[in-house]
Design an enzyme around this catalytic site. Structure first.
Site, PDB file in Angstrom:
ATOM      1  N   TYR A 113       0.788  -1.270   0.046  1.00 20.09           N
ATOM      2  CA  TYR A 113       0.133   0.119   0.026  1.00 20.09           C
ATOM      3  C   TYR A 113       0.769   1.485   0.180  1.00 20.09           C
ATOM      4  CZ  TYR A 113      -3.243   3.657   1.610  1.00 20.09           C
ATOM      5  OH  TYR A 113      -4.117   4.647   1.722  1.00 20.09           O
ATOM      6  N   GLU A 201      -3.711   7.672  -4.261  1.00 20.44           N
ATOM      7  CA  GLU A 201      -3.512   6.007  -3.527  1.00 20.44           C
ATOM      8  C   GLU A 201      -3.123   4.990  -4.476  1.00 20.44           C
ATOM      9  OE1 GLU A 201      -6.087   4.493   0.033  1.00 20.44           O
ATOM     10  OE2 GLU A 201      -6.940   4.286  -1.862  1.00 20.44           O
TER      11      GLU A 201
END
Ligand code: GDP
Ligand code: MN
Length: 389
Positions: A113, A201
């Site tokens: 992530y 993101e």
């Protein structure tokens, strides 16, 4: 308040390519036939077909499919088009799929992530990284916070080599992977700052069987307040993804966000609107909306705002919280009465006015033949409106 503006994965990946952030080759389609032809030209062993909606969680909801042949790409794209996809982020009504993205499939070694946001407490942009990719990052933050690294970036010096080494070490990257992380971090930082983003993101960022680091998914939110200096936002904007009410609000210059509660809010000023929502929650109820009608509160604006609030069946009472600065409270009171009569409000209406001529304004409201309760303070207004539903 600027509400942030979402774009699709395919648009975010186009921007990734522009900022040298490694991602797979792919293209967006509105027909199965075109997608099939494209897949044939890619000539891969496997393809990924991805529904384009402004929500994550598509994988688990059937919005991301791996297929082997160009024919399957065509039929899968055709199936997804027109589908209403329900994910944990869409709400129960789901989102209609109008576009489908096709890319070369990657063989995943591990998912990570990576994101960048602004941390208001330190007034810096922060990079957030985790070796637990592909899942809900809130869940990682709640359950295993030690697997989350938050790295503030000094706005003057930007991304430095030690940031790259520190993040790479945290993710468990080897030397070659670390080398590839450099341009990705610099790229998302540059993209974030140059394009006035509120979020960039990558979930997941992956390492492949061939040792490549790349963005498998891409999510970008822009800061609406910066719209005036980015003409390109208009092209990137997809109005079909928005609530019809939010579109209507934009036309009137309102900031409006629909929420799930029972108390409609009509407020002038974003700060006051936030405070109003907070105080309703404090008294044990939920707001039905965030609504900032802007600096003034003309009859037309208040009428329109009442209409928008009442179009939501869940609204059981309305709280009006207006500060009469530019406009005097008596003028606002007259406006509220005219608007309330025109719209024909049947739910309890609580009004709290503050500012110039407040006493006169309250008197006008109390003497009207409408069912209006006036309140002196915000606390008073919130507890009254909560007691009335
Ligand atoms: P989201 O569920 O909406 O966040 O969509 P993602 O783009 O993150 O994809 C969801 C999941 O699908 C990923 O976490 C991967 O596990 C899987 N996936 C997506 N693309 C590929 C790919 O190229 N190869 C493989 N093997 N899996 C993929
Ligand atoms: Mn994802």
């Amino acid at each position: 308040m600027g509400v942030s503006m979402n774009i699709h994965e395919y648009q975010a990946k186009d921007l990734f390519r522009k900022f040298n952030i490694n991602t797979s080759e792919g293209k967006v389609f509105e027909s199965g036939k075109d997608a099939e032809d494209y897949a044939r030209s890619l000539n891969s062993k496997e393809y990924v077909v991805k529904a384009q909606i402004h929500a994550g969680g598509r994988g688990k909801a059937g919005g991301v499919k791996l297929v082997k042949t160009p024919e399957e790409v065509g039929s899968t794209v055709q199936e997804m088009l027109g589908m209403t996809l329900v994910t944990h982020q869409t709400g129960p009504e789901g989102k209609l799929v109008n576009k489908v993205y096709v890319e070369n499939s990657s063989i995943i070694d591990k998912e990570y992530y990576l994101s960048i946001v602004t941390d208001r407490s330190t007034e810096k942009n922060v990079i957030i990284a985790s070796p637990e990719g592909g899942m809900d990052i809130e869940k990682v933050a709640d359950e295993t916070p030690e697997k989350l690294l938050t790295q503030p970036i000094d706005p003057v010096s930007g991304i430095q080599p030690f940031h790259i080494r520190k993040i790479a070490y945290f993710l468990g990257f080897n030397k070659d992977q670390t080398k590839q992380l450099g341009p990705i971090l610099s790229g998302i930082y540059k993209l974030y700052t140059e394009m006035d983003c509120a979020l960039v993101e990558i979930n997941p960022l992956i390492s492949t069987d061939e040792g490549e680091i790349k963005a498998l998914d891409a999510k970008i939110n822009f800061d609406d307040n910066a719209e005036f200096r980015h003409k390109e936002f208009i092209d990137l904007h997809d109005p079909t993804e928005e609530e019809p009410l939010e579109l209507e609000a934009k036309k009137w210059g309102f900031s409006f966000v629909k929420l799930d509660g029972n108390i409609g809010c009509l407020v002038n000023g974003a700060g006051l609107a936030m405070a109003t929502m907070d105080i309703i929650k404090f008294h044990g109820e939920e707001p039905a909306n965030f609504l900032d009608v802007g600096g003034g509160a003309s009859v037309e604006q208040v009428t329109q705002a009442f209409k928008m609030i009442l179009s939501d069946q869940n609204v059981k009472a309305i709280l009006v919280n207006i500060f009469g600065g530019i406009m005097k409270c008596d003028t606002i009171a007259d406006g509220i009465i005219i608007a309330a009569k025109e719209v024909g409000i049947k739910v309890p209406l609580v009004v709290r006015l503050e500012g110039t001529n407040v006493e006169l304004g309250k008197k006008i409201l109390e003497e009207s033949d409408l069912n209006i309760t006036t309140a002196d303070t915000m606390k008073d207004a919130a507890s009254t409106v909560v007691s009335l539903i």
